[in-house]
Design a protein around this motif. Structure first.
Motif, short mmCIF file in Angstrom:
data_model
loop_
_atom_site.label_atom_id
_atom_site.label_comp_id
_atom_site.label_asym_id
_atom_site.label_seq_id
_atom_site.Cartn_x
_atom_site.Cartn_y
_atom_site.Cartn_z
N ARG A 163 34.14 48.39 47.62
CA ARG A 163 33.80 49.75 46.86
C ARG A 163 33.57 49.29 45.63
O ARG A 163 32.64 50.08 44.65
CB ARG A 163 34.90 50.57 47.02
CG ARG A 163 35.18 51.33 48.49
CD ARG A 163 34.10 52.24 48.96
NE ARG A 163 34.25 53.03 49.99
CZ ARG A 163 33.94 52.48 51.27
NH1 ARG A 163 33.34 51.40 51.25
NH2 ARG A 163 34.13 53.16 52.41
N ALA A 184 30.42 49.95 43.05
CA ALA A 184 30.41 50.54 41.64
C ALA A 184 29.95 49.60 40.57
O ALA A 184 29.94 50.21 39.34
CB ALA A 184 31.72 51.03 41.73
N ASP A 234 39.23 54.15 49.04
CA ASP A 234 38.43 55.18 48.40
C ASP A 234 39.16 55.85 47.15
O ASP A 234 38.87 55.80 46.25
CB ASP A 234 37.79 56.36 49.33
CG ASP A 234 36.49 55.75 49.93
OD1 ASP A 234 36.09 54.66 49.63
OD2 ASP A 234 36.23 56.50 51.08
N SER A 235 40.40 56.32 47.54
CA SER A 235 41.46 56.84 46.49
C SER A 235 42.00 55.82 45.56
O SER A 235 41.98 56.08 44.43
CB SER A 235 42.65 57.26 47.14
OG SER A 235 42.32 58.50 48.23
N SER A 283 40.28 52.81 44.68
CA SER A 283 39.05 52.60 43.82
C SER A 283 38.90 53.65 42.78
O SER A 283 38.70 53.18 41.53
CB SER A 283 37.83 52.50 44.68
OG SER A 283 36.73 52.18 44.01
N LYS A 284 39.02 54.91 43.17
CA LYS A 284 39.10 55.86 41.89
C LYS A 284 39.97 55.72 41.02
O LYS A 284 39.73 56.05 39.77
CB LYS A 284 38.71 57.30 42.64
CG LYS A 284 38.39 58.49 41.64
CD LYS A 284 38.37 59.78 42.53
CE LYS A 284 37.98 60.85 41.58
NZ LYS A 284 38.93 61.05 40.19
N GLN A 297 39.43 52.82 38.65
CA GLN A 297 38.46 53.03 37.84
C GLN A 297 38.73 54.05 36.69
O GLN A 297 38.40 54.02 35.37
CB GLN A 297 37.11 53.51 38.39
CG GLN A 297 36.38 52.40 39.39
CD GLN A 297 35.28 52.80 39.99
OE1 GLN A 297 34.34 53.04 39.47
NE2 GLN A 297 35.43 52.78 41.34
N ASP A 298 39.26 55.23 36.98
CA ASP A 298 39.61 56.36 36.33
C ASP A 298 40.68 55.95 35.34
O ASP A 298 40.92 56.45 34.10
CB ASP A 298 39.96 57.62 37.01
CG ASP A 298 38.79 58.11 37.87
OD1 ASP A 298 37.71 57.84 37.48
OD2 ASP A 298 38.87 59.06 38.67
#
Length: 478
Positions: free
Chosen positions: A152, A156, A456-457, A459-460, A463-464
């Motif tokens: 992921r 990105a 997915d969680s 990774s976000k 990044q955030d």
């Protein structure tokens, strides 16, 4: 020519050739039994031929490994710092009714691709520490959340990210903090993630501290806690008044006296102190023989179910409803959701011990400039309606007794105290309409879908949160 007749007692005449004849039931029964046995043998052969293909495929996946195992016994060995660890270059076939695959360790005794001792100047390493939920032996490695996380992040634009899966089945923060310190010189992380499974990490920290580990040939995995652990778990039933057991629980913890220190592993001769094995009755012996037959025969396994192989999975999801009220003990996740947790020494220190080991991992990561974050993985009963209902029924819980999100709040308190950010998966899992598909129903570990959602969680979150500093491709942290 007429057939001579004979006279019976009733005076009727009957042809002599039919006198006293009857259907050969015994011979027919033997013939049917032989035919059934022959048919069963043919089916068994067919099933074994089909299984041979799966075995060969597993063998191909293990090419290059120094050791191949059926089940996890032999995969683990004692480690003076981390308690225990996996053995390097080992390939294990893991087969249950829900999955059939291999878990393979590399030369560093971790799953996933081999990690070089040298690190490229522009490589950004994320080291994920955790237990069997992180190892992900129930799915191919490429489907585990650390592997999916790497993909992921690559998608990105973070092409220089390398995610190292440093999970070991049975680990908790005690093991993870020491594994990180022991291997820091070659891991060289830029970011550390500790994946905490709330289903058992808290209680297993207590056992690791109080009892250590020992070689255990009698155990399905070959390694287990020290000898005092079994006595502690047995005695812990008296710590919970709702169990109705006689006995005095330990006094509450006096925080002024500090936390207990780990006792360390037991020497190899600790086996000598084991109590003698108890003799089994006829029923238990018959059950053992029946389980052995179902294990060794593919046909019987298909017809009557394959018995649980504890060296692969304890299959908690297959346990029947408890006839009598199930009792809490130290290893029960359910005590962590009680609104009123009894104040006894080891229950009092359970969460502070977690915090201490978490702080040690934070300090180790910080020594090389790497931040640390916690990923909170919920127990299945916390979000799955069916499993929760079964848990409530087994323990005869009233709604007023339990607080299902309490473990996450207690964990958050520890992470805040040591200054470590936390990603809590429970709110997201609970809100998903297809949440029943996140974990395997019998094994109760992540399904491939659960790994994907977790990746997915995470990774976000990374990044955030700005945890990825400048990497090739023009991406920088905020």
């Amino acid at each position: 020519m007429a057939v001579p007749a004979v006279h019976t007692r009733d005076g009727l005449a009957r042809p002599e050739g039919r006198a006293g004849t009857s259907f050969p039931w015994l011979q027919a029964a033997v013939l049917v039994a032989v035919a059934t046995l022959f048919a069963a043998m043919l089916v068994e052969i067919g099933l074994r031929v089909a299984d041979l293909r799966a075995t060969n495929l597993a063998g191909l996946q293990c090419v290059g490994s120094g050791t191949q195992l059926q089940g996890q016994k032999g995969l683990y060995g004692l480690d003076s710092m981390a308690g225990f660890s996996m053995r390097p270059d080992t390939c294990v076939r893991l087969k249950t009714v829900e999955y059939d695959g291999v878990l393979r360790t590399n030369g560093r005794a971790m799953v996933g691709p081999t990690v070089s001792a040298t690190k490229a100047a522009d490589e950004f390493r994320i080291v994920v520490l955790g237990d069997s939920y992180t190892v992900g032996g129930q799915v191919p490695y490429e489907q585990t959340f650390p592997a999916v996380l790497e993909q992921r992040l690559h998608d990105a634009g973070y092409g220089r990210v390398r995610v190292i899966d440093a999970g070991v089945g049975g680990y908790t923060t005690f093991n993870e903090a020491n594994l990180l310190r022991e291997n820091l010189d070659w891991l060289r992380p830029d970011l550390v993630v500790i994946a905490t499974f709330l289903g058992n990490d808290i209680s297993e920290n207590v056992l690791a501290t109080a009892a250590g580990y020992r070689d255990a040939p009698e155990h399905p995995k070959g390694v287990t806690w020290g000898l005092t652990a079994a006595r502690m778990v047995d005695d812990s039933g008296t710590w919970f008044p709702r169990n109705g057991l006689s006995g005095a629980p330990p006094a509450p913890w006096d925080a002024a006296r500090g936390l207990p220190e780990p006792v360390g592993n037991q020497p190899p001769n600790a086996m000598m102190a084991l109590p003698p094995a108890q003799s089994t009755g006829i029923r238990s012996t018959a059950r053992a023989v029946w389980d052995m037959l179902r294990s060794n025969s593919l046909l019987l396994g298909k017809l009557f179910g394959v018995p649980v192989d504890p060296s692969v999975s304890t299959a908690p999801g297959a346990a029947p409803l408890a006839v009598e009220q199930q009792r809490l003990n130290l290893t029960s996740f359910e005590w962590a959701v009680l609104r009123d947790i009894p104040h006894t020494y080891w229950l009092d220190v359970a969460w502070p011990l977690f915090g201490r080991y978490l702080a040690e991992a934070r300090d180790t990561a910080s020594s090389v400039g790497a931040p640390l974050v916690v990923l909170s993985i919920p127990d299945m009963s916390q979000f799955d309606d069916q499993i929760r209902a079964r848990t409530m029924a087994n323990y005869r819980f009233q709604d007023s007794e339990v607080d299902w999100s309490r473990p996450q709040r207690d964990l958050l308190a520890q992470t805040q105290e040591v200054g470590v950010p936390m990603l809590d998966l429970l709110p997201q899992f609970s809100a998903m309409p297809d949440r029943a598909n996140l974990y395997l129903r019998i094994d109760t570990h992540f399904s491939a879908y659960g790994h994907q959602v977790t990746a997915d969680s995470l990774s976000k979150f990374l990044q955030d949160g700005g945890y990825l500093r400048w990497l090739s491709g023009g991406y920088a942290s905020p």
